[in-house]
Scaffold this motif. Sequence first.
Motif, PDB file in Angstrom:
ATOM      1  N   UNK A  86       0.847  -1.193   0.000  1.00 45.43           N
ATOM      2  CA  UNK A  86       0.000   0.000   0.000  1.00 45.43           C
ATOM      3  C   UNK A  86       0.879   1.237   0.000  1.00 45.43           C
ATOM      4  N   UNK A  87       0.627   2.119  -0.955  1.00 46.29           N
ATOM      5  CA  UNK A  87       1.443   3.320  -1.048  1.00 46.29           C
ATOM      6  C   UNK A  87       1.258   4.216   0.172  1.00 46.29           C
ATOM      7  N   UNK A  88       0.008   4.408   0.638  1.00 43.18           N
ATOM      8  CA  UNK A  88      -0.203   5.320   1.771  1.00 43.18           C
ATOM      9  C   UNK A  88       0.515   4.804   3.018  1.00 43.18           C
ATOM     10  N   UNK A  89       0.508   3.493   3.221  1.00 42.04           N
ATOM     11  CA  UNK A  89       1.180   2.958   4.410  1.00 42.04           C
ATOM     12  C   UNK A  89       2.704   3.047   4.267  1.00 42.04           C
ATOM     13  N   UNK A  90       3.190   2.978   3.034  1.00 39.62           N
ATOM     14  CA  UNK A  90       4.639   3.047   2.815  1.00 39.62           C
ATOM     15  C   UNK A  90       5.180   4.467   2.887  1.00 39.62           C
ATOM     16  N   UNK A  91       4.319   5.467   2.740  1.00 37.39           N
ATOM     17  CA  UNK A  91       4.793   6.855   2.640  1.00 37.39           C
ATOM     18  C   UNK A  91       4.355   7.732   3.804  1.00 37.39           C
ATOM     19  N   UNK A  92       3.815   7.132   4.873  1.00 37.74           N
ATOM     20  CA  UNK A  92       3.333   7.945   5.999  1.00 37.74           C
ATOM     21  C   UNK A  92       4.068   7.627   7.297  1.00 37.74           C
ATOM     22  N   UNK A  93       5.274   7.109   7.181  1.00 38.81           N
ATOM     23  CA  UNK A  93       6.098   6.906   8.378  1.00 38.81           C
ATOM     24  C   UNK A  93       6.367   8.251   9.052  1.00 38.81           C
ATOM     25  N   UNK A  94       6.576   8.264  10.369  1.00 38.20           N
ATOM     26  CA  UNK A  94       6.584   7.083  11.241  1.00 38.20           C
ATOM     27  C   UNK A  94       5.243   6.793  11.893  1.00 38.20           C
ATOM     28  N   UNK A  95       4.217   7.630  11.665  1.00 41.78           N
ATOM     29  CA  UNK A  95       2.930   7.450  12.360  1.00 41.78           C
ATOM     30  C   UNK A  95       1.924   6.800  11.420  1.00 41.78           C
ATOM     31  N   UNK A  96       2.139   5.503  11.138  1.00 42.67           N
ATOM     32  CA  UNK A  96       1.248   4.792  10.215  1.00 42.67           C
ATOM     33  C   UNK A  96       0.697   3.507  10.828  1.00 42.67           C
ATOM     34  N   UNK A  97       0.737   3.393  12.150  1.00 40.81           N
ATOM     35  CA  UNK A  97       0.246   2.182  12.810  1.00 40.81           C
ATOM     36  C   UNK A  97      -1.232   2.318  13.153  1.00 40.81           C
ATOM     37  N   UNK A  98      -1.930   1.162  13.209  1.00 41.05           N
ATOM     38  CA  UNK A  98      -3.386   1.166  13.352  1.00 41.05           C
ATOM     39  C   UNK A  98      -4.010   2.181  12.377  1.00 41.05           C
ATOM     40  N   UNK A  99      -3.760   2.063  11.057  1.00 36.48           N
ATOM     41  CA  UNK A  99      -4.348   3.027  10.112  1.00 36.48           C
ATOM     42  C   UNK A  99      -5.868   3.043  10.260  1.00 36.48           C
ATOM     43  N   UNK A 100      -6.440   4.233  10.241  1.00 32.80           N
ATOM     44  CA  UNK A 100      -7.884   4.400  10.448  1.00 32.80           C
ATOM     45  C   UNK A 100      -8.609   4.028   9.159  1.00 32.80           C
ATOM     46  N   UNK A 101      -9.483   3.020   9.240  1.00 29.43           N
ATOM     47  CA  UNK A 101     -10.024   2.412   8.025  1.00 29.43           C
ATOM     48  C   UNK A 101     -11.512   2.116   8.185  1.00 29.43           C
ATOM     49  N   UNK A 102     -12.298   2.478   7.166  1.00 22.39           N
ATOM     50  CA  UNK A 102     -13.726   2.176   7.133  1.00 22.39           C
ATOM     51  C   UNK A 102     -14.133   1.719   5.733  1.00 22.39           C
ATOM     52  N   UNK A 103     -14.960   0.666   5.664  1.00 24.12           N
ATOM     53  CA  UNK A 103     -15.624   0.300   4.422  1.00 24.12           C
ATOM     54  C   UNK A 103     -16.727   1.310   4.158  1.00 24.12           C
ATOM     55  N   UNK A 104     -16.755   1.850   2.938  1.00 31.22           N
ATOM     56  CA  UNK A 104     -17.718   2.891   2.569  1.00 31.22           C
ATOM     57  C   UNK A 104     -18.863   2.317   1.743  1.00 31.22           C
ATOM     58  N   UNK A 105     -19.990   3.013   1.682  1.00 32.04           N
ATOM     59  CA  UNK A 105     -21.105   2.550   0.852  1.00 32.04           C
ATOM     60  C   UNK A 105     -20.731   2.334  -0.609  1.00 32.04           C
ATOM     61  N   UNK A 106     -19.722   3.035  -1.088  1.00 30.09           N
ATOM     62  CA  UNK A 106     -19.264   2.874  -2.474  1.00 30.09           C
ATOM     63  C   UNK A 106     -18.508   1.577  -2.695  1.00 30.09           C
ATOM     64  N   UNK A 141       6.147  14.770  10.973  1.00 30.26           N
ATOM     65  CA  UNK A 141       6.825  13.465  10.936  1.00 30.26           C
ATOM     66  C   UNK A 141       8.184  13.435  11.617  1.00 30.26           C
ATOM     67  N   UNK A 142       9.011  14.469  11.397  1.00 29.56           N
ATOM     68  CA  UNK A 142      10.359  14.445  11.974  1.00 29.56           C
ATOM     69  C   UNK A 142      10.357  14.664  13.480  1.00 29.56           C
ATOM     70  N   UNK A 143       9.272  15.201  14.003  1.00 27.63           N
ATOM     71  CA  UNK A 143       9.202  15.517  15.428  1.00 27.63           C
ATOM     72  C   UNK A 143       9.053  14.278  16.301  1.00 27.63           C
ATOM     73  N   UNK A 144       8.391  13.227  15.774  1.00 23.94           N
ATOM     74  CA  UNK A 144       8.112  12.037  16.569  1.00 23.94           C
ATOM     75  C   UNK A 144       9.375  11.425  17.166  1.00 23.94           C
ATOM     76  N   UNK A 145      10.465  11.457  16.437  1.00 26.24           N
ATOM     77  CA  UNK A 145      11.692  10.782  16.883  1.00 26.24           C
ATOM     78  C   UNK A 145      12.771  11.762  17.344  1.00 26.24           C
ATOM     79  N   UNK A 146      12.421  13.033  17.502  1.00 30.19           N
ATOM     80  CA  UNK A 146      13.400  14.023  17.938  1.00 30.19           C
ATOM     81  C   UNK A 146      13.730  13.846  19.425  1.00 30.19           C
ATOM     82  N   UNK A 147      15.004  13.978  19.762  1.00 33.42           N
ATOM     83  CA  UNK A 147      15.427  13.853  21.166  1.00 33.42           C
ATOM     84  C   UNK A 147      14.890  14.992  22.021  1.00 33.42           C
TER      85      UNK A 147
END
Length: 636
Positions: free
Chosen positions: A218-238, A303-309
């Motif tokens: 999945x491109x979105x999961x590969x390009x949204x590091x580092x906060x891409x865990x438990x991606x928020x997901x819903x099946x839509x009427x479409x 994104x860069x802030x998550x792992x900053x010391x």
Amino acid sequence: MWALLHPLATLAISASVAGSAGAQLTIPAPGQPSRKGTIGAFEIIGDSLVSAQQLFVGTPETVYFVDKAENNPAQIAGHPAWASEWSLASNNQRPMDVVTNSFCAGGNVLGNGTWMNVGGNQAVTYGGVAASQDGNNAFGDADGRQSIRLLDPCDDGTCDWNLSPHQVGQRWYPTLETLEDGTMIILGGCQFGGYVNAEFQDNPTYEFFPPRGEPIRSRILATTLPANLFPLTWLLPSGLLLVQSNWATVLLNYTSHKEIPLDNIPDAVRVYPASAGTTMLPLTPANNYTATILFCGGSNIQPERWTSSSFIIPTYAASASCVTLTPDVSGSYTSDDPLPEGRSMLNFILLPDGKVFGVNGAKMGTAGYGNDSWAIGQSYADGPVLLPIMYDPNAPSGQKFSRDGMEASTVPRMYHSSATLLPDGSVMISGSNPNADYIVGPDVTYPTEYRTELFYPSYYNERRPEPEGLIPQLSYGGPTFDIQLDSDDLFGDINNVKEARVVILRTGFSTHAMNMGQRYLQLESSYTGYSNNTATLHVRQMPPNPRLFAPGPAFVFVVVNGVPSIGQPVMIGSGQLGPQEPQPQGDLPSSLIQQPPSDNSDSRDNGGLPGASSLSLSKMTLCAFATALGGLIIGW
């Protein structure tokens, strides 16, 4: 391969009964709650055997708890227990064995009624330290990262978790969403764990259960590091999936594997560990069953802030922003009323009256824990929010949030808290353990929590409707059915039938401020009211689109004057995995209020389809019928 599953659906009840042409099987009328509560307040009802990192309602009488592998005092099979069952009727509990480490697993329910618990972490021992991965360690837990655990809930204390012979790729923090054929999609996660994800351990793929082949990138999961865990997901009427990860949002076509980018989410990160409150708002005839997703809280972290010391997490204020997205209509977010205060780890619970209850979480910091010098003990969050909130989707702008009549909890609910609606309309809240292991004591700011509470919404102590004519299985389309309401059900006023509604609600799998699979749908209905304050609701079955509400078990509530009946279990769809077969929808008569029948017979005797009587089973007969079917309908 579906035969490897326990097909609770082979248990599904036919909507017709042999020898009763045109009749529909009905279930006994629901009764009244077994307890009284203080409205707008929390009540501690006991201590759970394990801390509620994960929580879900399995039957009308049983709630299931799942924890990570840790040193809980409760024991099973010679090691600490990490799962348990709580009987609502008796208030008894029993430990259960999940075998492998279920730390931060995802979960949801299949269309045949089997619950899934997927992924986890490496085997650990005391203090959360990695141990022998084959279970030959002090805790007796094995590596859970590839585990698929299955449970067919029961009321007799005989069911337990079983490992599927299939495995997933290593997934810590995966998301599960039930699809329109009752099968499951499993998205994302990481291989080894940590506060946030990293490229060396990312698993930016999705796969299916039952398996459909190798995982798909999945491109979105590969390009949204580092906060891409438990991606928020819903099946839509479409039929597309909304996937929201870090700042990005896409529509995923899981059959063609194409991703359609939508606008970035504004104001804050909503996915774990920012952990905003999220839910799909009620699907109703008034909104033409259009899906709108609500996101509230989280944290504005780049994104860069998550792992900053220099990122001292528990000193960073959570966001108060709320936004909505109606993805089948527009790819742009809309600002909504803000929260009363910033909050991370907020749990949103759909109530049967159509409102959204918000509970748990903190003003400062995010989910997560560690042995950092600046942590609060080990917690990455501080400033627990003890006051709940109520969100009304139908209120005017500026008035959607309210705390009128609500009191504060006395229990901080931080990381690893959970909440779920119960069939009686109360909300069960439990858990909180921002620690690597079981830690308690007067000097621990945020200990391992076992105290379990109920919250009582405004309707709780009201006399509940006791509708007759509910049916135990709903197809997508099909003939209408009738529900009878007497004067007490209508609170002595026939005009209350005008706003009466029949609601299907799946309570979901609660973990990490999410309730995977939680969904609310109002059935189409009309009414015939009588001047003696009795009425018939004429009700269509599910809309003929299984993407609106995936097949599987749910609860049906009849709501009159804002007061819901006790929720009754109902199977949505065929009860089997595989394509559902929509049928033409039955016609509804026009709504009207008229004189009662001239023979003064009870209007309850005129239920069922026009020209056919409804077949109402006695409690004893229904229980015997349910037992013969393996327990699909239980608890009456």
